[in-house]
Write a protein that holds these residues in place. Sequence first.
Motif, PDB file in Angstrom:
ATOM      1  N   CYS A  96       0.874  -1.174   0.000  1.00 35.12           N
ATOM      2  CA  CYS A  96       0.000   0.000   0.000  1.00 35.12           C
ATOM      3  C   CYS A  96       0.909   1.221   0.000  1.00 35.12           C
ATOM      4  CB  CYS A  96      -0.906   0.001   1.229  1.00 35.12           C
ATOM      5  SG  CYS A  96      -2.041   1.399   1.296  1.00 35.12           S
ATOM      6  N   SER A  97       0.630   2.197  -0.868  1.00 33.18           N
ATOM      7  CA  SER A  97       1.571   3.285  -1.086  1.00 33.18           C
ATOM      8  C   SER A  97       0.962   4.659  -0.831  1.00 33.18           C
ATOM      9  CB  SER A  97       2.111   3.238  -2.521  1.00 33.18           C
ATOM     10  OG  SER A  97       2.843   2.047  -2.722  1.00 33.18           O
ATOM     11  N   PHE A  98       1.837   5.569  -0.414  1.00 33.04           N
ATOM     12  CA  PHE A  98       1.483   6.957  -0.159  1.00 33.04           C
ATOM     13  C   PHE A  98       2.533   7.860  -0.790  1.00 33.04           C
ATOM     14  CE2 PHE A  98      -0.185   4.304   3.118  1.00 33.04           C
ATOM     15  CZ  PHE A  98      -1.431   4.816   3.413  1.00 33.04           C
ATOM     16  N   TYR A  99       2.190   9.119  -0.939  1.00 35.68           N
ATOM     17  CA  TYR A  99       3.116  10.147  -1.419  1.00 35.68           C
ATOM     18  C   TYR A  99       3.622  10.897  -0.195  1.00 35.68           C
ATOM     19  CZ  TYR A  99       4.738  14.037  -4.396  1.00 35.68           C
ATOM     20  OH  TYR A  99       5.493  14.989  -5.055  1.00 35.68           O
ATOM     21  N   ALA A 100       4.946  11.013  -0.066  1.00 34.97           N
ATOM     22  CA  ALA A 100       5.539  11.625   1.128  1.00 34.97           C
ATOM     23  C   ALA A 100       6.082  13.022   0.821  1.00 34.97           C
ATOM     24  CB  ALA A 100       6.660  10.748   1.668  1.00 34.97           C
ATOM     25  N   ILE A 101       5.609  14.006   1.569  1.00 33.41           N
ATOM     26  CA  ILE A 101       6.170  15.355   1.518  1.00 33.41           C
ATOM     27  C   ILE A 101       7.013  15.533   2.775  1.00 33.41           C
ATOM     28  CG2 ILE A 101       5.662  17.823   1.506  1.00 33.41           C
ATOM     29  CD1 ILE A 101       3.098  17.231   0.031  1.00 33.41           C
ATOM     30  N   THR A 102       8.287  15.871   2.598  1.00 34.07           N
ATOM     31  CA  THR A 102       9.215  15.925   3.719  1.00 34.07           C
ATOM     32  C   THR A 102       9.777  17.330   3.908  1.00 34.07           C
ATOM     33  OG1 THR A 102      11.297  15.482   2.555  1.00 34.07           O
ATOM     34  CG2 THR A 102       9.877  13.573   3.028  1.00 34.07           C
ATOM     35  N   ASP A 103      10.484  17.505   5.016  1.00 35.39           N
ATOM     36  CA  ASP A 103      11.096  18.805   5.297  1.00 35.39           C
ATOM     37  C   ASP A 103      12.135  19.172   4.239  1.00 35.39           C
ATOM     38  OD1 ASP A 103      12.775  16.729   6.103  1.00 35.39           O
ATOM     39  OD2 ASP A 103      13.419  17.715   7.955  1.00 35.39           O
ATOM     40  N   LYS A 104      12.768  18.176   3.614  1.00 38.86           N
ATOM     41  CA  LYS A 104      13.787  18.460   2.608  1.00 38.86           C
ATOM     42  C   LYS A 104      13.186  19.043   1.329  1.00 38.86           C
ATOM     43  CE  LYS A 104      17.221  15.113   4.171  1.00 38.86           C
ATOM     44  NZ  LYS A 104      18.154  16.160   4.631  1.00 38.86           N
ATOM     45  N   ASP A 105      11.890  18.845   1.118  1.00 39.44           N
ATOM     46  CA  ASP A 105      11.235  19.418  -0.059  1.00 39.44           C
ATOM     47  C   ASP A 105      11.153  20.937   0.014  1.00 39.44           C
ATOM     48  OD1 ASP A 105      10.726  16.948  -1.342  1.00 39.44           O
ATOM     49  OD2 ASP A 105       8.997  16.603  -0.044  1.00 39.44           O
ATOM     50  N   PHE A 106      11.384  21.488   1.199  1.00 43.20           N
ATOM     51  CA  PHE A 106      11.289  22.937   1.374  1.00 43.20           C
ATOM     52  C   PHE A 106      12.638  23.555   1.748  1.00 43.20           C
ATOM     53  CE2 PHE A 106       7.100  21.175   2.209  1.00 43.20           C
ATOM     54  CZ  PHE A 106       6.288  21.984   1.431  1.00 43.20           C
ATOM     55  N   GLU A 107      13.722  22.852   1.483  1.00 38.73           N
ATOM     56  CA  GLU A 107      15.044  23.374   1.835  1.00 38.73           C
ATOM     57  C   GLU A 107      15.413  24.609   1.027  1.00 38.73           C
ATOM     58  OE1 GLU A 107      17.742  19.728   3.573  1.00 38.73           O
ATOM     59  OE2 GLU A 107      17.741  20.054   1.409  1.00 38.73           O
ATOM     60  N   ASN A 108      15.014  24.660  -0.250  1.00 38.42           N
ATOM     61  CA  ASN A 108      15.426  25.756  -1.125  1.00 38.42           C
ATOM     62  C   ASN A 108      14.297  26.712  -1.480  1.00 38.42           C
ATOM     63  OD1 ASN A 108      18.101  24.661  -1.362  1.00 38.42           O
ATOM     64  ND2 ASN A 108      17.274  23.144  -2.798  1.00 38.42           N
ATOM     65  N   SER A 109      13.098  26.374  -1.061  1.00 32.84           N
ATOM     66  CA  SER A 109      11.942  27.204  -1.383  1.00 32.84           C
ATOM     67  C   SER A 109      10.826  26.913  -0.385  1.00 32.84           C
ATOM     68  CB  SER A 109      11.453  26.931  -2.811  1.00 32.84           C
ATOM     69  OG  SER A 109      10.235  27.597  -3.079  1.00 32.84           O
ATOM     70  N   ASN A 110       9.934  27.891  -0.173  1.00 38.12           N
ATOM     71  CA  ASN A 110       8.792  27.646   0.707  1.00 38.12           C
ATOM     72  C   ASN A 110       7.600  27.067  -0.058  1.00 38.12           C
ATOM     73  OD1 ASN A 110       8.133  30.003  -0.706  1.00 38.12           O
ATOM     74  ND2 ASN A 110       6.948  30.833   1.013  1.00 38.12           N
ATOM     75  N   ILE A 111       7.821  26.765  -1.361  1.00 36.60           N
ATOM     76  CA  ILE A 111       6.775  26.164  -2.192  1.00 36.60           C
ATOM     77  C   ILE A 111       7.278  24.841  -2.754  1.00 36.60           C
ATOM     78  CG2 ILE A 111       5.360  26.397  -4.277  1.00 36.60           C
ATOM     79  CD1 ILE A 111       5.367  29.386  -3.873  1.00 36.60           C
ATOM     80  N   PHE A 112       6.473  23.817  -2.628  1.00 30.80           N
ATOM     81  CA  PHE A 112       6.767  22.523  -3.230  1.00 30.80           C
ATOM     82  C   PHE A 112       5.579  22.107  -4.083  1.00 30.80           C
ATOM     83  CE2 PHE A 112       6.194  17.898  -3.168  1.00 30.80           C
ATOM     84  CZ  PHE A 112       7.355  17.520  -3.823  1.00 30.80           C
ATOM     85  N   GLU A 113       5.850  21.566  -5.276  1.00 33.33           N
ATOM     86  CA  GLU A 113       4.792  21.177  -6.200  1.00 33.33           C
ATOM     87  C   GLU A 113       4.789  19.670  -6.430  1.00 33.33           C
ATOM     88  OE1 GLU A 113       4.193  25.076  -9.017  1.00 33.33           O
ATOM     89  OE2 GLU A 113       5.845  23.721  -9.526  1.00 33.33           O
ATOM     90  N   VAL A 114       3.636  19.052  -6.207  1.00 37.62           N
ATOM     91  CA  VAL A 114       3.444  17.633  -6.512  1.00 37.62           C
ATOM     92  C   VAL A 114       3.330  17.486  -8.023  1.00 37.62           C
ATOM     93  CG1 VAL A 114       1.917  15.646  -6.232  1.00 37.62           C
ATOM     94  CG2 VAL A 114       2.295  17.218  -4.316  1.00 37.62           C
ATOM     95  N   ASP A 115       4.047  16.513  -8.588  1.00 39.67           N
ATOM     96  CA  ASP A 115       4.073  16.319 -10.037  1.00 39.67           C
ATOM     97  C   ASP A 115       2.669  16.092 -10.599  1.00 39.67           C
ATOM     98  OD1 ASP A 115       4.423  14.634 -12.626  1.00 39.67           O
ATOM     99  OD2 ASP A 115       6.450  15.355 -12.206  1.00 39.67           O
ATOM    100  N   GLU A 116       2.410  16.683 -11.780  1.00 37.31           N
ATOM    101  CA  GLU A 116       1.078  16.587 -12.387  1.00 37.31           C
ATOM    102  C   GLU A 116       0.697  15.164 -12.766  1.00 37.31           C
ATOM    103  OE1 GLU A 116       3.952  17.876 -15.723  1.00 37.31           O
ATOM    104  OE2 GLU A 116       3.589  18.337 -13.611  1.00 37.31           O
ATOM    105  N   LYS A 117       1.669  14.270 -12.921  1.00 37.38           N
ATOM    106  CA  LYS A 117       1.347  12.885 -13.273  1.00 37.38           C
ATOM    107  C   LYS A 117       0.611  12.167 -12.144  1.00 37.38           C
ATOM    108  CE  LYS A 117       5.603  11.724 -14.672  1.00 37.38           C
ATOM    109  NZ  LYS A 117       6.293  13.020 -14.852  1.00 37.38           N
ATOM    110  N   MET A 118       0.685  12.688 -10.935  1.00 33.85           N
ATOM    111  CA  MET A 118      -0.023  12.057  -9.821  1.00 33.85           C
ATOM    112  C   MET A 118      -1.543  12.191  -9.961  1.00 33.85           C
ATOM    113  SD  MET A 118       2.367  10.639  -8.164  1.00 33.85           S
ATOM    114  CE  MET A 118       1.318   9.962  -6.888  1.00 33.85           C
ATOM    115  N   SER A 119      -2.000  13.060 -10.851  1.00 34.13           N
ATOM    116  CA  SER A 119      -3.446  13.205 -11.058  1.00 34.13           C
ATOM    117  C   SER A 119      -4.057  11.976 -11.724  1.00 34.13           C
ATOM    118  CB  SER A 119      -3.745  14.452 -11.902  1.00 34.13           C
ATOM    119  OG  SER A 119      -3.255  14.307 -13.226  1.00 34.13           O
TER     120      SER A 119
END
Length: 222
Positions: A96-119
């Motif tokens: 069973c799988s999930f998408y993980a958003i982590t603290d490292k996703d915001f190291e260089n910016s305060n905005i992180f974008e989930v890839d459009e293919k996840m739709s």
Amino acid sequence: MEEPERIIFLIKFGKKRYLESLLNKGELYFQSIKAFNQIEKSNKEQGDENEGAIFIENFKNIKLTLNHPKHGEFKFKSVPDALTKLTQFNHNYLTCSFYAITDKDFENSNIFEVDEKMSSFGGYGLIISNPKFFVESVINYAEKENLSLQANKVTYLDLDKEGRIELNPFIKKKDHSYQKEYRMVIKNSLQDSKILYSDKLGDFGKIIPIPKDKKLPFKIEQ
């Protein structure tokens, strides 16, 4: 020493009715990994020909000799400089799988974008705002059922290089790295599927529609 990556949110992508079952009843659906082998051609985003592999061996310039009982000896060569792939499978787990958003996703910016293919993964997303509570709850339920469950982030590797590559359920090909997968695995199971439970998410979960073929932005506000 580098600080460990901390998961801030988990997102479960899927059809709305299944996400509502998880949110309101704690029902978590685990699926046989054989299904991902079978849908590779029709759904390259969710399908994966390597699911269940315990190793891959990529050979180059292979020569084979066949001794036919009536027609004698035949020699064959693989396509020059092209890799020939040998895969050893062991389909003995559910996932069973999930998408993980982590603290490292915001190291260089305060905005992180989930890839459009996840739709393409069902049209809706269940955002879990307390991953620690959720994961520990699932592990507790698994222990009550005497199930061997492991949970971890997936590592993405180049699986096309020459030689032998050892695999496990938490290693996948680089092509799928945009999925940022956090995976739960029930080991030593030959079932086609299983429903496992967690505590109800309550205020820790929210279902949202996922825009088709568009990035989904998350912003940290100070």
